[in-house]
Design a protein around this motif. Structure first.
Motif, short mmCIF file in Angstrom:
data_model
loop_
_atom_site.label_atom_id
_atom_site.label_comp_id
_atom_site.label_asym_id
_atom_site.label_seq_id
_atom_site.Cartn_x
_atom_site.Cartn_y
_atom_site.Cartn_z
N VAL A 195 5.10 18.95 0.45
CA VAL A 195 4.22 17.78 0.34
C VAL A 195 3.23 17.81 1.49
CG1 VAL A 195 4.14 15.27 0.38
CG2 VAL A 195 6.01 16.41 -0.78
N ARG A 196 1.97 17.59 1.16
CA ARG A 196 0.91 17.50 2.18
C ARG A 196 0.29 16.12 2.06
NH1 ARG A 196 -2.98 21.88 4.34
NH2 ARG A 196 -3.56 20.72 6.18
N ILE A 197 0.42 15.32 3.10
CA ILE A 197 -0.10 13.96 3.10
C ILE A 197 -1.59 14.01 3.41
CG2 ILE A 197 0.03 11.71 4.21
CD1 ILE A 197 3.02 12.29 4.63
N LEU A 198 -2.38 13.38 2.54
CA LEU A 198 -3.83 13.36 2.70
C LEU A 198 -4.30 12.13 3.45
CD1 LEU A 198 -4.70 14.53 -0.92
CD2 LEU A 198 -4.51 15.94 1.13
N GLY A 199 -3.54 11.05 3.40
CA GLY A 199 -3.89 9.82 4.10
C GLY A 199 -3.47 8.59 3.33
N CYS A 200 -3.79 7.43 3.87
CA CYS A 200 -3.47 6.16 3.21
C CYS A 200 -4.63 5.80 2.27
CB CYS A 200 -3.22 5.06 4.23
SG CYS A 200 -4.63 4.71 5.31
N LYS A 201 -4.51 4.71 1.53
CA LYS A 201 -5.56 4.29 0.62
C LYS A 201 -6.86 4.01 1.36
CE LYS A 201 -4.51 0.83 -1.95
NZ LYS A 201 -4.00 -0.23 -2.82
N GLN A 202 -6.76 3.42 2.56
CA GLN A 202 -7.95 3.05 3.30
C GLN A 202 -8.69 4.27 3.86
OE1 GLN A 202 -4.94 1.47 3.77
NE2 GLN A 202 -5.55 -0.31 2.59
N SER A 239 0.82 -1.20 0.00
CA SER A 239 0.00 0.00 0.00
C SER A 239 0.86 1.26 0.00
CB SER A 239 -0.92 -0.01 1.21
OG SER A 239 -1.87 1.03 1.10
N TYR A 240 0.23 2.43 -0.04
CA TYR A 240 0.95 3.69 -0.12
C TYR A 240 0.12 4.81 0.50
CZ TYR A 240 -2.11 4.01 -4.21
OH TYR A 240 -3.20 4.00 -5.04
N LEU A 241 0.76 5.96 0.65
CA LEU A 241 0.07 7.16 1.13
C LEU A 241 -0.28 8.02 -0.08
CD1 LEU A 241 2.32 8.28 4.13
CD2 LEU A 241 0.25 6.89 4.21
N ILE A 242 -1.38 8.74 0.03
CA ILE A 242 -1.79 9.68 -1.01
C ILE A 242 -1.44 11.08 -0.51
CG2 ILE A 242 -3.74 10.59 -2.32
CD1 ILE A 242 -5.10 7.82 -1.78
N ALA A 243 -0.82 11.88 -1.39
CA ALA A 243 -0.35 13.20 -0.98
C ALA A 243 -0.48 14.18 -2.14
CB ALA A 243 1.09 13.13 -0.51
N ARG A 244 -0.37 15.45 -1.81
CA ARG A 244 -0.32 16.52 -2.81
C ARG A 244 1.07 17.13 -2.77
NH1 ARG A 244 -4.14 17.49 -5.94
NH2 ARG A 244 -6.30 17.19 -5.40
N LEU A 245 1.66 17.34 -3.94
CA LEU A 245 2.98 17.94 -4.08
C LEU A 245 2.79 19.34 -4.64
CD1 LEU A 245 6.12 17.72 -4.13
CD2 LEU A 245 5.88 16.85 -6.45
N PHE A 246 3.24 20.34 -3.88
CA PHE A 246 3.12 21.73 -4.30
C PHE A 246 4.49 22.22 -4.76
CE2 PHE A 246 -0.17 21.00 -1.16
CZ PHE A 246 -1.29 21.56 -1.75
N ASP A 247 4.57 22.71 -6.00
CA ASP A 247 5.80 23.27 -6.55
C ASP A 247 5.79 24.77 -6.29
OD1 ASP A 247 6.79 20.87 -7.58
OD2 ASP A 247 5.56 21.07 -9.37
N ARG A 248 6.48 25.19 -5.23
CA ARG A 248 6.52 26.62 -4.89
C ARG A 248 7.54 27.36 -5.75
NH1 ARG A 248 6.12 26.11 1.65
NH2 ARG A 248 3.92 25.56 1.70
N SER A 249 8.62 26.69 -6.08
CA SER A 249 9.63 27.23 -6.99
C SER A 249 10.39 26.04 -7.56
CB SER A 249 10.58 28.19 -6.26
OG SER A 249 11.36 27.47 -5.33
#
Length: 139
Positions: free
Chosen positions: A128-135, A112-122
């Motif tokens: 990276v903001r982790i939203l949670g695991c698949k479950q 399994s893995y974690l779901i996250a958002r990657l923000f490119d500031r520069s």
């Protein structure tokens, strides 16, 4: 006759140079100690969310160690990504590591893995903001 009478000045120079090299080698052998390496059985744990710490097992990453991630294409400044883990917890868990979700605190399976958002500031600054695991994210 003494031995010094049979040797030329060049021969004395060679003997002195060999003696100096042997003394330097002996000095290095007895004074320099090998670098201490981190034992594979003990890995330093860090605070979840801190830079250089695996978000799944909280192991402090060593020099050259990276997280295994998959970043999906997007047209905006933020992209969705999957975080599978570090070399200590993915693809095979080392002894003493526990994979858990930092959001719901549930155990994360090895596949399994974690779901996250990657923000490119520069170009060099990413967040990276982790939203949670698949479950917990999909369930």
């Amino acid at each position: 006759m003494s031995m010094g009478a049979f040797l030329s000045p060049f021969s004395w120079f060679i003997l002195v140079c060999i003696g100096i090299v042997l003394m330097i080698i002996a000095y290095m052998l007895f004074t320099f100690k090998p670098k201490k390496t981190v034992s594979r059985s003990y890995r330093q744990k860090g605070k979840p969310g801190a830079p250089g710490v695996c978000p799944i097992c909280c192991t402090v990453l060593g020099k050259g160690e990276q997280l295994k991630t998959k970043v999906y294409p997007s047209e905006g400044t933020d992209r969705l990504c999957s975080i599978y883990g570090c070399p200590h917890c993915y693809p095979v868990e080392e002894s003493g590591t526990n994979r858990f979700c930092p959001v719901c605190k549930a155990s994360v399976a090895p596949e399994s893995y974690l779901i996250a958002r990657l923000f490119d500031r520069s170009k060099t600054n990413k967040h990276v903001r982790i939203l949670g695991c698949k479950q917990c994210r999909n369930g």
